[in-house]
Design an enzyme around this catalytic site. Structure first.
Site, mmCIF file in Angstrom:
data_model
loop_
_atom_site.group_PDB
_atom_site.id
_atom_site.type_symbol
_atom_site.label_atom_id
_atom_site.label_comp_id
_atom_site.label_asym_id
_atom_site.label_seq_id
_atom_site.Cartn_x
_atom_site.Cartn_y
_atom_site.Cartn_z
ATOM 1 N N PHE B 122 0.840 -1.193 0.000
ATOM 2 C CA PHE B 122 0.000 0.000 0.000
ATOM 3 C C PHE B 122 0.882 1.251 0.000
ATOM 4 O O PHE B 122 1.774 1.399 0.836
ATOM 5 C CB PHE B 122 -0.972 0.022 1.178
ATOM 6 C CG PHE B 122 -2.001 1.097 0.993
ATOM 7 C CD1 PHE B 122 -3.066 0.906 0.112
ATOM 8 C CD2 PHE B 122 -1.876 2.318 1.627
ATOM 9 C CE1 PHE B 122 -3.995 1.912 -0.116
ATOM 10 C CE2 PHE B 122 -2.812 3.327 1.409
ATOM 11 C CZ PHE B 122 -3.866 3.116 0.538
ATOM 12 N N ASP B 191 1.329 -3.806 8.870
ATOM 13 C CA ASP B 191 0.190 -2.963 8.532
ATOM 14 C C ASP B 191 -1.025 -3.881 8.403
ATOM 15 O O ASP B 191 -1.097 -4.700 7.481
ATOM 16 C CB ASP B 191 0.469 -2.211 7.220
ATOM 17 C CG ASP B 191 -0.690 -1.292 6.830
ATOM 18 O OD1 ASP B 191 -1.807 -1.485 7.330
ATOM 19 O OD2 ASP B 191 -0.457 -0.390 5.999
ATOM 20 N N TYR B 216 -11.439 2.119 9.565
ATOM 21 C CA TYR B 216 -12.628 2.370 8.723
ATOM 22 C C TYR B 216 -12.944 1.290 7.700
ATOM 23 O O TYR B 216 -13.906 1.429 6.964
ATOM 24 C CB TYR B 216 -12.510 3.726 8.022
ATOM 25 C CG TYR B 216 -11.308 3.965 7.142
ATOM 26 C CD1 TYR B 216 -11.236 3.447 5.854
ATOM 27 C CD2 TYR B 216 -10.250 4.751 7.579
ATOM 28 C CE1 TYR B 216 -10.138 3.695 5.046
ATOM 29 C CE2 TYR B 216 -9.146 5.007 6.783
ATOM 30 C CZ TYR B 216 -9.101 4.471 5.522
ATOM 31 O OH TYR B 216 -8.018 4.717 4.717
ATOM 32 N N LYS B 217 -12.158 0.229 7.672
ATOM 33 C CA LYS B 217 -12.451 -0.862 6.740
ATOM 34 C C LYS B 217 -13.300 -1.908 7.467
ATOM 35 O O LYS B 217 -14.468 -1.662 7.747
ATOM 36 C CB LYS B 217 -11.138 -1.424 6.191
ATOM 37 C CG LYS B 217 -10.363 -0.381 5.378
ATOM 38 C CD LYS B 217 -9.045 -0.950 4.869
ATOM 39 C CE LYS B 217 -8.245 0.099 4.129
ATOM 40 N NZ LYS B 217 -8.846 0.479 2.847
ATOM 41 N N ARG B 360 -12.198 -4.899 -7.428
ATOM 42 C CA ARG B 360 -12.118 -5.538 -6.099
ATOM 43 C C ARG B 360 -13.526 -5.725 -5.527
ATOM 44 O O ARG B 360 -14.335 -4.796 -5.553
ATOM 45 C CB ARG B 360 -11.325 -4.662 -5.116
ATOM 46 C CG ARG B 360 -9.877 -4.453 -5.447
ATOM 47 C CD ARG B 360 -9.126 -3.877 -4.238
ATOM 48 N NE ARG B 360 -9.813 -2.711 -3.662
ATOM 49 C CZ ARG B 360 -9.398 -2.075 -2.576
ATOM 50 N NH1 ARG B 360 -8.316 -2.498 -1.916
ATOM 51 N NH2 ARG B 360 -10.035 -1.027 -2.126
#
Lengths: 401, 401
Positions: B122, B191, B216-217, B360
């Site tokens: 990422f 991460d 927030y995921k 995705r």
């Protein structure tokens, strides 16, 4: 001064309409907006909309459809007007501590030789510079209170300084300090935490290039609201800061290896911004629409004077300067200050206490009247003169921000 | 596989009750919880309470009365359970980018010699390490994808690595990587952005000492929700991090010059936390109460397999590994991927697109059923086979997180 005199002042209040945006609890006179501003209705409305319509209903699409992507800059633009800078030169996000680090570390990366903070300035400013010094090897020194940019020791060229002192509310003459900095080839990062939304700041006119500030005090953005960074357009395009997260990248959604900063102040964005908290702040800032910040500041000082007049019979020592050099609060010294503040809270007057013996009372002009402030002062006089602050229930110390 | 087979799987769903905490919009099948989780009802309730009762009514007193002071640790404790670590070793706050900086910079201050990130991991992870390298002079290198800790070049001893890859959803064998790191005397910062709340992580058992992750995921904490830091109790008391703001001080309300870190993981706090956003996250985490994370992960993989079975007629290439090595999403390649995803959104199936050609689809087990996922797959088959994604309205590219 009598209550009628206070009422007379309220008849000329230019912000009477603004006060109607605030639903403060019945019976409360809130003199702690310098620590945590209360919610203006547009802040709560914006928060509800962000949570329910945007997050709950439109879900991921809100990054575009509700322009969450643009929220940090849109919020920054509203703040820019309050501090007297170009509206594209401010971005909201992160905390004051983190934003101070970005600016000071960026100056160090650009060649700055040493950083200083005045002793007794708001602690986080010094703490964060200590961390920067340890990481980067750049010298950091605490200098004497009030020494200013002229007091930077040899080998130091950056000063982090509060525009309004958190304890005394003393205002710094920003224009004079910036002239001195220019003469000496030094740089100032202004901490506007106790100034933004209260003082009639004109940072650009005064020559200031770098500043941070707080969203949760006079801006009324909510507890721990996002802070902000200001960086002058003349220096921003060559400014690199090390908290170079994806939201500050020129093309965050290209997902490319290798950091390339966004144009302008957007490069101060780091990670994904706290949209819910920032929506409240953005909404809160609408309460300032159309207000003249010089008038806001003038009313704050006048409210402070009304309070001081009401408590004059007590003859308390104040560590705050006279009204011409003072911003939004007044700090008074009393050896039983903690208990006095607690006793006042019990009677609906909310101020705060700072170790070891300082009582702070803040006068946010958007929702306070002279009559309220005069009443608050009278309640304080009664509490101290009657000695009822000495009841055991008021005695125990307790951390309050 | 047929719809009835999917329904049969739903009859054994251990999380049927959990789904009732989510009010997703009518007609939407939300396959983007890997990017932004939807609000569970307790998140919205906690947010309303924090805004109205705590901020609006109790004002400044809420720092104590609502324990806003303790909220970052209380939130961290709820996250700790999901990632398999001691509940006192996680604190919520700031963003993933900022928290990565704290950990890596702290390791550098403790003597680490060089930092690496895998190419294609990422982007923020590499961007932030670039910034750290520029500021501290510590070398930073991008290494080959999948090289892992054994692939660190000479003079490098810290690897920042996603436990689940944001694009492919490939899981890393954390225990094996940590054994290799121990053998080589190297350090990994994990991460967990695409792992926490989805994978049955057991970080302590697996020997992991440092991690960050996203709120927030899969944690469903709201857009830009506060992130978190994990630091193992064996190393935390000697760990210094340079974003040393007042909230990480041993005695923040003593307002003393000179930074002294708080005990334990509290030293990772920097500025004042975003209480409104964090209240939503804290509330959202209650949806995980009592859930077995190994079961959560198993259902996510099973949902992914259901989706792949439904779209099997398309014969699309996937860049995701088979289910045993895969976490919460499936990534498929299509040259018109952007248009296909837009056409699916128009028919209520929300996934996302990553440049240049990756679609995705995320399978968050707390609110999705096999029947929904099977239907979503069938809609995709129809859209691609009919060619209706090629309508001009689906063609324009647009940034979506």
């Amino acid at each position: 001064m009598q209550l009628d005199d206070a009422r007379a002042l309220d008849r000329n209040d230019p912000f009477a309409d603004t006060a109607r945006l605030f639903d403060l609890p019945q019976g409360v006179i809130y003199l702690d907006g310098n620590s945590l501003g209360p919610p203006p209705r547009p802040a709560l409305d914006a928060l509800t909309k962000a949570a329910q319509a945007e997050w709950g209903h439109d879900l991921i699409a809100s990054w575009n459809s509700a322009d969450w992507m643009g929220l940090p800059l849109r919020t920054g633009a509203r703040i820019a007007r309050l501090i007297g800078v170009d509206e594209t030169s401010v971005i909201a996000g992160d905390s004051v501590s983190v934003n101070l680090f970005k600016l000071a570390a960026g100056l160090v990366m650009g060649g700055a030789k040493g950083v200083a903070v005045e002793r007794g300035d708001f602690p986080t400013d010094g703490y964060v510079m200590e961390g920067l010094a340890r990481l980067s090897g750049t010298p950091f020194t605490l200098i004497e209170p009030g020494a200013g940019v002229a007091g930077l020791p040899d080998g130091h060229d950056v000063l982090v300084r509060s525009a309004v002192h958190y304890k005394t509310a003393a205002k710094v003459d920003i224009a004079a300090e910036e002239r001195e900095a220019a003469r000496l080839g030094r740089t100032i990062i202004w901490d506007l935490s106790h100034a933004a939304g209260l003082v009639g700041l004109q940072l650009e006119r005064d020559g200031a290039k770098y500043a941070v500030g707080c969203g949760y005090k006079y801006l009324n953005g909510g507890p721990g609201a996002p802070a902000f960074v200001y960086c002058h357009r003349d220096v921003v395009e060559s400014f690199a800061q090390p908290l170079s997260g994806w939201m500050g990248h020129a093309t965050p959604f290209a997902f490319k290896d290798g950091y390339k900063p966004a144009t302008g102040v957007s490069r101060f964005a780091a990670g994904t911004p706290a949209i819910l908290s920032m929506s409240a702040l953005h909404g809160a800032l609408s309460a300032f629409e159309g207000l003249d910040m010089a008038q806001v500041e003038a009313k704050a000082r006048a409210l402070g004077d009304t309070f001081l007049a009401a408590i004059a019979p007590l003859g308390l020592e104040t560590i705050s300067p006279p009204s011409a050099q003072r911003a939004g609060h007044v700090s008074l010294v009393h050896e039983d200050g903690y208990a006095v503040v607690q006793a006042m809270i019990a009677e609906g007057v909310i101020g705060d206490f700072r170790e070891p013996d300082v009582m702070r009372f803040g006068f946010a002009p958007l929702y306070l009247t002279h009559a309220q402030v005069f009443n608050a002062g009278q309640i304080m006089v009664e509490i101290i003169q009657s000695g009822r602050f000495s009841e055991p229930r008021f005695g125990k110390r307790n951390a309050v921000t």
